[in-house]
Design an enzyme around this catalytic site. Structure first.
Site, short mmCIF file in Angstrom:
data_model
loop_
_atom_site.label_atom_id
_atom_site.label_comp_id
_atom_site.label_asym_id
_atom_site.label_seq_id
_atom_site.Cartn_x
_atom_site.Cartn_y
_atom_site.Cartn_z
N GLU A 8 0.72 20.70 -2.25
CA GLU A 8 0.14 19.76 -1.28
C GLU A 8 -0.34 18.52 -2.01
O GLU A 8 -0.88 18.62 -3.12
CB GLU A 8 -1.05 20.40 -0.56
CG GLU A 8 -0.75 21.74 0.08
CD GLU A 8 -2.04 22.49 0.40
OE1 GLU A 8 -2.95 21.89 1.01
OE2 GLU A 8 -2.14 23.67 0.01
N CYS A 31 -0.24 -26.55 -7.27
CA CYS A 31 0.16 -27.81 -7.89
C CYS A 31 1.34 -28.32 -7.07
O CYS A 31 2.36 -27.63 -6.94
CB CYS A 31 0.59 -27.60 -9.34
SG CYS A 31 1.36 -29.05 -10.08
N TYR A 91 -10.12 4.94 28.99
CA TYR A 91 -10.81 5.96 28.19
C TYR A 91 -12.27 5.58 28.01
O TYR A 91 -13.18 6.41 28.19
CB TYR A 91 -10.12 6.11 26.84
CG TYR A 91 -10.74 7.18 25.96
CD1 TYR A 91 -10.27 8.49 25.98
CD2 TYR A 91 -11.80 6.88 25.10
CE1 TYR A 91 -10.83 9.48 25.19
CE2 TYR A 91 -12.38 7.85 24.30
CZ TYR A 91 -11.89 9.15 24.35
OH TYR A 91 -12.47 10.11 23.57
N TYR A 93 -7.15 21.37 4.60
CA TYR A 93 -6.23 21.97 3.64
C TYR A 93 -6.42 23.47 3.44
O TYR A 93 -5.58 24.12 2.81
CB TYR A 93 -6.28 21.26 2.29
CG TYR A 93 -7.63 21.19 1.62
CD1 TYR A 93 -8.23 22.31 1.06
CD2 TYR A 93 -8.31 19.98 1.52
CE1 TYR A 93 -9.46 22.24 0.43
CE2 TYR A 93 -9.54 19.88 0.89
CZ TYR A 93 -10.11 21.02 0.34
OH TYR A 93 -11.33 20.95 -0.28
N LYS A 95 -2.13 16.36 -12.15
CA LYS A 95 -2.73 15.03 -12.09
C LYS A 95 -1.72 13.97 -12.52
O LYS A 95 -1.02 14.11 -13.52
CB LYS A 95 -3.97 14.95 -13.00
CG LYS A 95 -5.07 15.92 -12.61
CD LYS A 95 -5.59 15.70 -11.20
CE LYS A 95 -6.38 14.43 -11.05
NZ LYS A 95 -7.73 14.51 -11.58
N LYS A 97 -2.69 15.76 -3.25
CA LYS A 97 -4.14 15.81 -3.51
C LYS A 97 -4.77 14.51 -3.01
O LYS A 97 -4.68 13.47 -3.67
CB LYS A 97 -4.40 16.01 -5.01
CG LYS A 97 -5.86 16.27 -5.35
CD LYS A 97 -6.00 16.61 -6.84
CE LYS A 97 -7.45 16.93 -7.19
NZ LYS A 97 -8.33 15.77 -7.03
N CYS A 130 -3.87 -29.01 -12.63
CA CYS A 130 -2.82 -28.09 -13.08
C CYS A 130 -2.83 -28.04 -14.61
O CYS A 130 -2.81 -29.09 -15.26
CB CYS A 130 -1.46 -28.57 -12.58
SG CYS A 130 -0.07 -27.61 -13.25
N CYS A 190 0.60 -29.86 -15.96
CA CYS A 190 0.95 -31.27 -15.76
C CYS A 190 -0.24 -32.16 -15.40
O CYS A 190 -0.07 -33.36 -15.17
CB CYS A 190 2.03 -31.40 -14.68
SG CYS A 190 1.44 -30.97 -13.02
N ASP A 218 -7.25 11.64 -2.27
CA ASP A 218 -8.38 11.09 -3.02
C ASP A 218 -9.46 10.66 -2.05
O ASP A 218 -9.54 9.52 -1.61
CB ASP A 218 -7.90 9.88 -3.86
CG ASP A 218 -8.94 9.48 -4.89
OD1 ASP A 218 -9.92 10.22 -5.07
OD2 ASP A 218 -8.78 8.41 -5.51
N CYS A 231 6.53 -30.60 -12.18
CA CYS A 231 5.68 -29.78 -13.05
C CYS A 231 6.57 -28.86 -13.90
O CYS A 231 7.35 -28.07 -13.36
CB CYS A 231 4.72 -28.94 -12.22
SG CYS A 231 3.71 -27.80 -13.20
N ASP A 285 -6.92 2.18 26.59
CA ASP A 285 -8.20 2.29 25.88
C ASP A 285 -9.36 1.96 26.81
O ASP A 285 -10.44 2.58 26.74
CB ASP A 285 -8.22 1.34 24.67
CG ASP A 285 -7.28 1.78 23.57
OD1 ASP A 285 -6.75 2.90 23.65
OD2 ASP A 285 -7.06 0.99 22.62
#
Length: 691
Positions: free
Chosen positions: A134, A446, A53, A246, A334, A136, A428, A431, A138, A451, A50
């Site tokens: 394919e 706790c 580059y 796509y 969907k 979908k 808590c 207890c 989001d 407990c 990196d």
């Protein structure tokens, strides 16, 4: 010269002095950096560091700043952003970016296909019309225009006819080609795709915002939208957005005869395409594909909200045409809704088996994915504060598969001033012990070992399927037996009295005998199950299996030092210290002895032992099992591999040695072919393993 030789030359060559020489140097830097970018983004096989580059990129940037007229449209310096814009200009799409009709179940999908066949005048049921399916994504739909292979414009979908010019921002996205590669590139072509925020990068972004006390993004899609619509493109550049292409839009030359072929043409040009796209000749197979992703979507590093199904042939798409706002030749299957909004009526806290205090939302009941949800997790106090979630808020609730529903955000625009800010209690609820927040952790605990709430959760965990798997011993029974005083210590499970059980309400002889039989059978569970069932903090099921693979008895595990435990591959300092602390407590020593006296297995079974030598023909090998095998189930095949010293992985990578393929193998087999991984069938696996 090879790419590496050209790189080394550019790293050491003196600066040119003529304008012609400067242009040649800039051209060389652009070409070399673009090739390195393809190795990094498309093949995941960089050949320089990196830092190297960045050094070349800085050299290019310096030359362009001195001579801006020489800057090329496909220069990788566009990736870091340009001067802030005053606003986004409007862009008219040459062809509308239409929305999609929806199918919510198998019947809807088949009805859509039948309508296509009828309009095409093809006899129903004949497998003559192929389909491409394919995932979908989001994210945000964009249209990218290339002229002579160069990216000249990027626009949002907008209202489908007019979008916003976001070229400057899109150029900063690492896997968007600034110049198309490969062959058969039209003089002008529009490429359509979805820009999304990988889940892992989204979580890292929110972590960064949280550390600076800034408002968090509610979900990856919102983060992608917010990042793309920055007037300062350097902000977009700082966020790890990505693109899946796509389809193609208007082009001066035909791209491919089918949708499926066009995806691979896009990949030739340098675009990322979703690897899970499939072509089918049967609508029934399409339905199975769509339904299979309803649960599998959680395994992806990006959000999907359905599957897009298209008539594959482009000429048939054109024959089917469009309605006013959607193509007839495509439909979106969907998934059941995973999110919905409702009112947060209250926040209570629960005590887990390790003492961790978890806030829980009490909701106005809402149906999500066919299930009525009235409670949801809020994780911890920091989660609530970061998202400014208040009692009385309208909140967004997400339910993913079988995962416990969670509140993901509040809708602050609906507030009327009556909402209440919540604070974590100091004691808590079970207890009254003062809660503690351990160093380096956001959760409150706790720490009272007595407990009662913790103990009930521990009993429930001990009897669960992945632990001692006691038939008929569920969460309700754990509460009944603890509250009745029949179980006050974990080992009491193995000394439950039949008459005492019969005296309980709704306990007949059959139910009692079945429970006692289940308890007796649990004594022979694998040692890893017993270790996991003890509820030791940080020791999950896989960790328990790892430890037992090296240490054959509970006595050996209990006697091991932290140094000995961390010597086991995969066991870190935190897990090791947790084990040492747990086994060092006197009540736990008594528990282990009592369980051994009761006859619970305290040594490793043969199938749990880590094989070696001739017993380990798969030692050092990684397998992935996919599809339906003719004899073995998937888990049995994975156990077969582990018992012979191999590793059974769930995903295919360059480190995979063999993919064991059964029927309906799907994407993993395709990934194996792409990476050159050997594919074998069940018979070959059994033969290799000496069965």
């Amino acid at each position: 010269m090879t790419l590496l030789e050209r790189t080394r030359y550019l790293q050491s060559a003196p600066d040119p002095v003529t304008l012609e020489g400067l242009q040649e140097r800039i051209d060389s830097l652009v070409d070399v950096l673009s090739e390195h970018g393809q190795l990094y983004y498309r093949q995941d096989e960089p050949i320089i560091t990196d830092g190297e580059y960045d050094g070349l990129l800085n050299s290019l940037r310096a030359l362009e700043e001195l001579h801006p007229v020489l800057r090329r449209l496909d220069s990788p310096t566009h990736r870091v952003g340009s001067a802030p814009l005053d606003g986004f200009e409007k862009v008219a799409h040459p062809e509308p970016m239409l929305s999609l009709g929806n199918a919510f179940n198998a019947d809807d999908l088949k009805a859509w296909y039948d309508r296509c066949l009828k309009r095409l005048e093809i006899e129903d049921g004949r497998p003559t019309v192929a389909l491409t399916a394919e995932l979908k994504i989001d994210g945000l739909a964009v249209a990218l225009t290339y002229e002579d292979g160069l990216l000249v414009r990027a626009a949002t979908r907008g209202d489908g006819r007019v979008g916003e010019n976001i070229t400057q921002n899109v150029r900063t996205i690492g896997n968007v080609p600034l110049r198309l590669s490969g062959t058969n590139v039209p003089r002008q072509v529009e490429v359509r795709g979805e820009i999304y925020f990988p889940k892992s990068a989204f979580e890292a972004l929110n972590d960064s915002l949280r550390s600076r006390d800034q408002k968090l993004f509610a979900n990856p899609r919102n983060a992608a939208a917010g990042s793309l619509r920055q007037l300062d493109s350097s902000v977009t550049a700082s966020r790890e957005l990505a693109l899946f292409a796509y389809s193609t839009g208007p082009a001066t030359d035909p791209v491919a005869p089918s949708q499926y072929d066009s995806l691979y043409r896009l990949r030739e040009w340098g675009f990322g395409i979703n690897e899970h796209a499939r072509r089918f000749t049967s609508i029934e197979h399409v339905v199975s594909f769509c339904e299979s992703w309803t649960d599998k979507r959680e395994d992806l590093d990006h959000e999907i909200d359905g599957v897009v199904v298209k008539i594959d042939r482009i000429d048939l798409q054109e024959e089917l045409g469009n309605v006013s706002n959607a193509p007839r030749w495509a439909v979106a299957f969907k998934f059941p809704a995973r999110e919905s909004s409702t009112t947060l009526n209250d926040i209570i806290v629960n005590v887990g088996r390790t003492g961790m205090i978890t806030p829980e939302a009490v909701l106005e009941p809402v149906v999500i994915g066919g299930v009525t949800v009235s409670q949801a997790t809020l994780h911890n106090a920091a989660y609530i504060m970061d998202r400014d979630i208040r009692i009385g808020d309208t909140v967004v609730v997400k339910r993913a598969g079988d995962v416990i529903p969670a509140v993901v955000s509040s809708v602050t625009t609906t507030r009327d001033g009556s909402e209440q800010i919540w604070k974590m209690p100091s004691e808590c609820p079970a207890c009254s012990e003062i809660l503690e927040q351990l160093e380096g952790e956001v959760d409150s605990y706790c720490v009272n070992g007595a407990c009662p709430a913790q103990f009930i959760r521990l009993v429930e965990h001990f009897a669960s399927r992945n632990a001692l798997d006691i038939e008929g011993f569920g969460s309700k029974l754990a509460v009944i037996l603890v509250e009745a005083g029949l179980i006050s210590k974990l080992q009491d499970i193995y000394s439950l009295d039949r008459d005492a059980l019969l005296a309980l309400d709704n306990f007949g002889e059959k139910k009692t005998d079945n429970l006692l039989q289940g308890i007796e059978q649990s004594k022979d569970r694998a040692l890893a199950h017993v270790l996991f069932g003890l509820g030791i903090r940080h020791v999950g099921r896989t960790t328990a299996e790892t430890i037992v693979g090296t240490l054959p008895t509970m006595q050996r595990i209990a006697a091991s030092s932290a140094e000995e435990l961390t010597a086991i591959e995969g066991i870190g300092d935190v897990i090791a210290q947790s084990l040492v602390d747990w086994f060092g407590r006197e009540p736990n020593k008594i528990l282990i002895q009592a369980m051994e006296d009761a006859g619970v297995r305290m040594e490793r079974s043969e199938k749990e032992a880590t094989p070696s030598g001739d017993d380990a023909p798969f030692e050092g090998l990684t397998f992935v099992v996919t599809g339906t095998l003719p004899t073995l189930g998937r888990k049995d095949a994975q156990d077969f591999i582990k018992q012979r010293g191999g590793k059974a992985s769930s995903s295919v990578s360059k480190k995979t040695h063999y993919v064991v393929m059964g029927d309906n193998a799907g994407s993993k087999a395709d990934k194996a072919r792409e990476l050159g991984v050997s594919i074998i069938d069940e018979a070959e696996l059994l033969n290799m393993g000496g069965a």
